[in-house]
Write an enzyme that holds these catalytic residues in place. Sequence first.
Site, PDB file in Angstrom:
ATOM      1  N   SER A 191       7.982  38.406  53.531  1.00  0.00           N
ATOM      2  CA  SER A 191       7.324  39.717  53.551  1.00  0.00           C
ATOM      3  C   SER A 191       6.035  39.712  52.726  1.00  0.00           C
ATOM      4  O   SER A 191       5.041  40.320  53.103  1.00  0.00           O
ATOM      5  CB  SER A 191       8.264  40.789  52.995  1.00  0.00           C
ATOM      6  OG  SER A 191       9.359  40.992  53.865  1.00  0.00           O
ATOM      7  N   GLU A 251      14.322  40.047  39.676  1.00  0.00           N
ATOM      8  CA  GLU A 251      12.907  40.218  39.345  1.00  0.00           C
ATOM      9  C   GLU A 251      12.620  40.116  37.857  1.00  0.00           C
ATOM     10  O   GLU A 251      11.567  39.615  37.452  1.00  0.00           O
ATOM     11  CB  GLU A 251      12.386  41.566  39.882  1.00  0.00           C
ATOM     12  CG  GLU A 251      12.325  41.659  41.387  1.00  0.00           C
ATOM     13  CD  GLU A 251      13.655  42.056  42.033  1.00  0.00           C
ATOM     14  OE1 GLU A 251      13.726  42.034  43.271  1.00  0.00           O
ATOM     15  OE2 GLU A 251      14.607  42.389  41.288  1.00  0.00           O
ATOM     16  N   PHE A 263       9.449  46.726  43.161  1.00  0.00           N
ATOM     17  CA  PHE A 263      10.501  46.014  42.424  1.00  0.00           C
ATOM     18  C   PHE A 263      10.010  45.463  41.096  1.00  0.00           C
ATOM     19  O   PHE A 263      10.818  45.009  40.285  1.00  0.00           O
ATOM     20  CB  PHE A 263      11.121  44.911  43.287  1.00  0.00           C
ATOM     21  CG  PHE A 263      11.737  45.433  44.571  1.00  0.00           C
ATOM     22  CD1 PHE A 263      12.322  46.697  44.611  1.00  0.00           C
ATOM     23  CD2 PHE A 263      11.724  44.676  45.732  1.00  0.00           C
ATOM     24  CE1 PHE A 263      12.874  47.186  45.790  1.00  0.00           C
ATOM     25  CE2 PHE A 263      12.269  45.158  46.914  1.00  0.00           C
ATOM     26  CZ  PHE A 263      12.847  46.415  46.947  1.00  0.00           C
ATOM     27  N   ASP A 286      10.871  52.043  56.363  1.00  0.00           N
ATOM     28  CA  ASP A 286      11.844  51.601  55.354  1.00  0.00           C
ATOM     29  C   ASP A 286      12.166  52.676  54.316  1.00  0.00           C
ATOM     30  O   ASP A 286      13.204  52.621  53.662  1.00  0.00           O
ATOM     31  CB  ASP A 286      11.341  50.339  54.639  1.00  0.00           C
ATOM     32  CG  ASP A 286      11.717  49.069  55.389  1.00  0.00           C
ATOM     33  OD1 ASP A 286      12.536  49.160  56.321  1.00  0.00           O
ATOM     34  OD2 ASP A 286      11.194  48.000  55.050  1.00  0.00           O
TER      35      ASP A 286
END
Length: 628
Positions: A346, A367, A393, A425
């Site tokens: 992505s 992360e 994120f 999304d």
Amino acid sequence: MEDYHKPDQQTVQALRNIAARLRINSIRATTAAGSGHPTSCCSMAEIMSVLFFHTMKYRPDDPRNPNNDRFILSKGHAAPVLYAVWAEVGYLKENELFNLRKVDSILEGHPVPKQQFVDVATGSLGQGLGAACGMAYTGKYFDKASYRVYCVLGDGEVSEGSVWEAMAFASYYNLENLVAILDINRLGQSDPTPLQHHVEKYQRRCEAFGWHAVIVDGHSVEELCKVLSQPRHQPLAIIAKTIKGKGIPVAEDKMGWHGKPLPKDMADGVIKELQSHIINSSKRLYPAPPNEDASPVSLRNIRMPSAPNYKAGDKIATRKAYGVALAKLGRYNEHVVALDGDTKNSTFAELFKNEHPNRYVECYIAEQNMVSVALGCAARDRNVVFASTFATFFTRAYDQLRMAAISESNINLCGSHCGISIGEDGPSQMGLEDLAMFRAIPTATVFYPSDGVSTEKAVELAANTKGLCFIRTSRPENNIIYNCNEDFHVGQAKVVYKTSDDHVTVIGAGVTLHEALAAAEQLKKERIHIRVIDPFTIKPLDNKTIMENARATRGRIITVEDHYYEGGLGEAVCSAVVNETGFTVHRLAVSQVPRSGKPQELLRIFGIDRDAIAQAVRKMLSSSANAK
């Protein structure tokens, strides 16, 4: 253990003596400062003595030598014992310890890299092991060198999830050059730790995460020497059972002493007692020199080999342009490395991975650890590091980003899928706070490219810019705006649309720059002319270009951004003109938590599309006409 050479009695006594002196100097320094954590230092005195005078290989006069073993004090509040070690090896003068925590001393309350013997700042607990993973990964896979990485953690910080993200990473990549020493002294700040002295539970947890875990008496230099001498085939966790405040009778294993220095008279008595345990030994211990097998690295002049390869009429999403640019940068610069958190298809970091698989690090969905690993990989200027995930994120890694700034790190972050323009999304995936977050970090540069050319330039500039760099990329495909030979600089905006008779200056970035250009064409039919500016960097903002152009449009400015109102482009522009007269700023941004929908629908619903911009321009012009 046949190959284990037990240290002779003189060595054992010398290590005990050093541990006693480390306690003494930790107590002296904190008492002189009137603050600090002597009891946290005292629980780990033998650990530090054995590590720095028996196990680690390093040059004490050259703490950042690339061949040296690395050390991270994750329990950063025990900084005085680290400073005492460097006084013991002769790098610091002993009387400097009395300047602990003073405004004109480098010996701050927690470790920071202005001290040459500190690679990454610690003190926000639970982060040291992740950075140690980055250093160990670099040593094993990039440098292919023999240096090892040692990290001391407190038992309280083991409650942090980031510790276990790092544990999982280290075992997955089999970092047998990494040692974590857990100082299990039972007591936290305000309560005993959850597992107290149940060291076997720590052992089972570390083993479950794929580490070789060994329980030792943390005050036995013999046991520590033995476990640290063992050959290793996986990361090693030493579960050291210790006593908080060891050597301070009134505070040993007692609550209520965390972060409290000893009063002067008490300190004098304790020091006298500790000195009586120092047995004269003719043996003087020196650290062993490191193996000279980490080759020198130069990170200067990391350049693209050629101009961007786009032409007018091409369409590309800036997230894909990031991947294209990163792969290209890596082609001619062997020290460029990329990390991602299982979003590489992505963020398009996969384009880098496909071309340079040995310089790509998959950090999976962790992360916080990804940012810490990036920090470790970049330490001592061994690599130019790019780490990517969805912009939103990075919010969960904000503490790690904050600490990266304190660490004076040069890591580069790319956040894709920013704003409501990602569409279906929905809000959990939409980065709408990221500009505010990165703008608040003092050392950060914030790039917000709007086409393929400017994205490639942003990647090249980030690689050569000191401090944290954040590149904000978008999901929708957009037209190429710039000529491939266009020159870009940090803090330099571009005027992308202008006439000699412009009425309003509109500032947009990413998708909203393209909406502003569409609005300009729409308004032209009504004989309303607007000037459109691409800021390129939101921080630093090109105040001069913005004000010069806004003055040409009688001070009328509209900002439009795919971000919440707070902390983004609009507020940056307001800050630029706040002390100037004759400016009016109208802001368009996302005003509430959004929802799923098609990108163009959402831009319209939340009032940041071309129609909303055109309407805002008309309204601003009619307001000023009415005012007259």
